[in-house]
Design an enzyme around this catalytic site. Structure first.
Site, mmCIF file in Angstrom:
data_model
loop_
_atom_site.group_PDB
_atom_site.id
_atom_site.type_symbol
_atom_site.label_atom_id
_atom_site.label_comp_id
_atom_site.label_asym_id
_atom_site.label_seq_id
_atom_site.Cartn_x
_atom_site.Cartn_y
_atom_site.Cartn_z
ATOM 1 C CG HIS A 1 74.927 56.808 14.168
ATOM 2 N ND1 HIS A 1 73.645 57.288 14.224
ATOM 3 C CD2 HIS A 1 75.411 57.177 12.965
ATOM 4 C CE1 HIS A 1 73.367 57.946 13.118
ATOM 5 N NE2 HIS A 1 74.413 57.881 12.327
ATOM 6 C CB VAL B 1 71.869 48.472 13.233
ATOM 7 C CG1 VAL B 1 71.091 48.123 14.484
ATOM 8 C CG2 VAL B 1 73.352 48.156 13.422
#
Ligand code: PAF
Length: 283
Positions: free
Chosen positions: A40, A178
């Site tokens: 995020h 990620v």
């Protein structure tokens, strides 16, 4: 490095609308379920670097969870607000479930026909819930760009279709997944894993990477998928829910001409569903 700017938290629909009237057009928006992690953070930083202001929503959407999952979803608003602020968010919209779905709320969306040929069958209700909340959030925040990670390709393709079909004036920006050092995709669900399950979970990315290598060296989809299933099944805490190879651009089954490939896996680790994918281009 993004400099944190002015920061506020909005809890109600009317206040969000007022903010959007002034800022929507210059805003990059990151919708989240909270439990913010590095994935995020990278989306928020990107949103801030590409727009004058960045907005984040933190909302555990009851429409996309079974009751038990909904109650168990990790929530820590104070920690999340600090992470969002440091990453460069200017506003966090964190409504209650009653604010988003007041008594009498009824309207839904229909999934497009092509969802039938995608594999996550049985999850129609989940994706309908995702589309409803994304549509509501886009209406409220009115961003010029909205940012999603590539971790859930089915969600992404449905959102892109909805944005196109309903003429929603927003650009969908897709950002790479990620990963932890051992390859595990960052996900809020990782917080639900026990230490043993956490150790087992990187098998998903190892299997996806194995499938990719196999296909790059000429294996068929069936061979690559069989190898991946075998690898995941060898891990006692893991059970395969879905392994799928698709055209990365359409999510349709790959054909002879497919060059952009997506390998997707949904795996239960100690009963918790984790999904991940890799994308690559065949020569
Ligand atoms: O991917 C997510 O985090 C959620 O499905 C989303 C898009 C925030 C909708 O609740």
């Amino acid at each position: 490095m993004v400099k944190p700017g002015k920061f506020s938290v909005i809890r109600t629909v009317p206040a969000m609308r007022r903010w959007a009237e002034k800022n929507g057009g210059i805003c990059g928006f990151v919708p989240t379920l909270g439990a913010l992690h590095d994935g995020h953070v990278s989306l928020i930083k990107k949103a801030r670097s590409e727009n004058r202001v960045a907005a984040v929503s933190i909302f555990v959407n009851p429409l996309q969870f079974r009751k038990k999952q909904y109650l168990a979803y990790p929530r820590n608003l104070e920690v999340d607000l600090e992470i969002a602020r440091k990453a460069g968010a200017n506003v966090v919209f964190a409504p209650s479930a009653e604010e988003m779905y007041p008594a009498g709320f009824e309207t839904g969306v229909t999934l497009p026909q092509f969802f039938q040929r995608l594999k996550p069958q049985g999850l129609e209700w989940h994706y309908k819930g995702v589309l409803v909340v994304v549509l509501k959030l886009l209406q409220l925040v009115r961003p010029s760009k909205v940012y999603f990670g590539l971790k859930d390709p089915h969600q992404l393709v449905l959102i892109e279709r909805m944005v196109a079909d309903l003429n929603i004036p927003v650009t969908v920006r897709k950002c790479p997944t990620v990963r932890e050092r051992d390859g595990l995709a960052r996900s809020s669900r990782n917080a639900l894993l026990t230490p043993d399950e956490r150790k087992a979970a990187p098998v998903i990315f190892r299997a996806l990477s194995h499938g990719k290598r196999e296909m790059e060296s000429g294996a068929s989809c069936a061979q690559a998928m069989a190898g991946m299933r075998e690898m995941i099944s060898a891990q006692p805490l893991a059970s395969v829910e879905l392994v799928e190879i698709a055209d990365a651009l359409t999510l349709a089954p790959p054909g002879n001409r497919t060059r952009d490939v997506l390998i997707f896996a949904a795996v239960r680790i100690g009963g918790k569903r984790l999904a991940d994918n890799v994308r690559f281009r065949l020569k």
